[in-house]
Design an enzyme around this catalytic site. Structure first.
Site, PDB file in Angstrom:
ATOM      1  N   SER A  15       0.798  -1.174  -0.147  1.00 38.89           N
ATOM      2  CA  SER A  15       0.258  -0.260  -0.151  1.00 38.89           C
ATOM      3  C   SER A  15       0.578   1.190   0.444  1.00 38.89           C
ATOM      4  O   SER A  15       0.402   1.900  -0.635  1.00 38.89           O
ATOM      5  CB  SER A  15      -0.678   0.103   1.046  1.00 38.89           C
ATOM      6  OG  SER A  15      -0.382  -0.081   2.282  1.00 38.89           O
ATOM      7  N   HIS A 112       8.668   3.296   8.903  1.00 37.06           N
ATOM      8  CA  HIS A 112       8.322   2.410   9.902  1.00 37.06           C
ATOM      9  C   HIS A 112       7.010   2.766  10.649  1.00 37.06           C
ATOM     10  O   HIS A 112       7.095   4.445  11.046  1.00 37.06           O
ATOM     11  CB  HIS A 112       9.995   1.933  10.913  1.00 37.06           C
ATOM     12  CG  HIS A 112       9.903   1.611  11.938  1.00 37.06           C
ATOM     13  ND1 HIS A 112       9.644  -0.064  11.404  1.00 37.06           N
ATOM     14  CD2 HIS A 112       9.381   1.664  13.102  1.00 37.06           C
ATOM     15  CE1 HIS A 112       9.265  -0.975  12.258  1.00 37.06           C
ATOM     16  NE2 HIS A 112       9.012   0.475  13.898  1.00 37.06           N
TER      17      HIS A 112
END
Ligand code: GRF
Length: 208
Positions: A15, A112
């Protein structure tokens, strides 16, 4: 000016890969184009997205090489052949070696799903929930030889709600990821990201 050529490395659903591609496709004046997806997982969602988006795929099988270094040397050859300027890791589930780091020094970014240095490694959102953190977030950083340890380029925080589970929190984290990562990639492509030791300055800001 010629657009910078970006390779995205992904192992999963992709995504973030799609968000980075879409931001460039929407904007005729985008300073970058995603010229390659490197994917190390057969059947990963990222591959399907690349096919739909018309991005070439280099599908790799790291285990078929004698070593991680030999694998990365092959990837570096492919990247050079395609004139890649910099690398964007987006859910790429491996640590990189000095082969890739030296070939693309300070030209590898990662995203992250935590406020680093809290909760590096796998399952960062679950780690934050288990710890009882009240604030979660997203970090975009340079990649070094460690686990999510490189210099931080951008961060955005969000509140952890009392009833949150990973299923409710992670989608809110991803909304931030999909906005933040394309903005950082754009700034990097425009040579506005300056690294000074561990401190990073984005000249002109991210425009968010
Ligand atoms: C993201 O949460 C990213 O922060 C982490 O891996 C995940 C990849 O998700 N490094 P997707 O494949 O881009 O949906």
């Amino acid at each position: 000016m010629a657009k910078k050529r970006v390779a995205v490395f992904a192992s999963g659903s992709g995504s973030n890969f799609e968000a980075v591609v879409s931001a460039s496709v929407r904007d005729a004046a985008s300073p970058y184009e995603v010229a390659l997806l490197v994917c190390d997982k057969p059947g990963a969602g990222a591959i399907e997205r690349a096919e739909r988006l018309g991005v070439p795929v280099y599908a790799v099988r790291p285990k078929s090489y004698a070593s991680r270094e030999a694998y990365e040397a092959d990837v570096v050859r492919e990247l050079r052949e395609r004139g890649i300027d910099f690398i964007v890791l987006a859910g790429y589930m491996r640590l990189v070696t000095s082969v890739l780091l030296d070939a693309f020094e300070n030209r590898i970014l990662n995203i992250h799903p935590s406020l680093l240095p809290a909760f590096p490694g796998l399952h960062a959102v679950e780690q934050a929930l288990a710890y009882g953190a009240k604030v979660a977030g997203v970090t975009v950083h340079f990649v070094d030889g460690g686990m999510d340890s490189g210099a931080i380029i951008a961060q955005e925080a969000l509140a952890v709600l009392p009833d949150d589970t990973a299923d409710t929190l992670y989608p809110r984290v991803q909304v931030i990821e999909h906005r933040l990562y394309p903005a950082v990639v754009r700034a990097f492509a425009e040579d506005r990201v300056r690294l000074d030791g561990r401190r990073v300055v984005v000249e002109g800001g991210l425009g968010l």
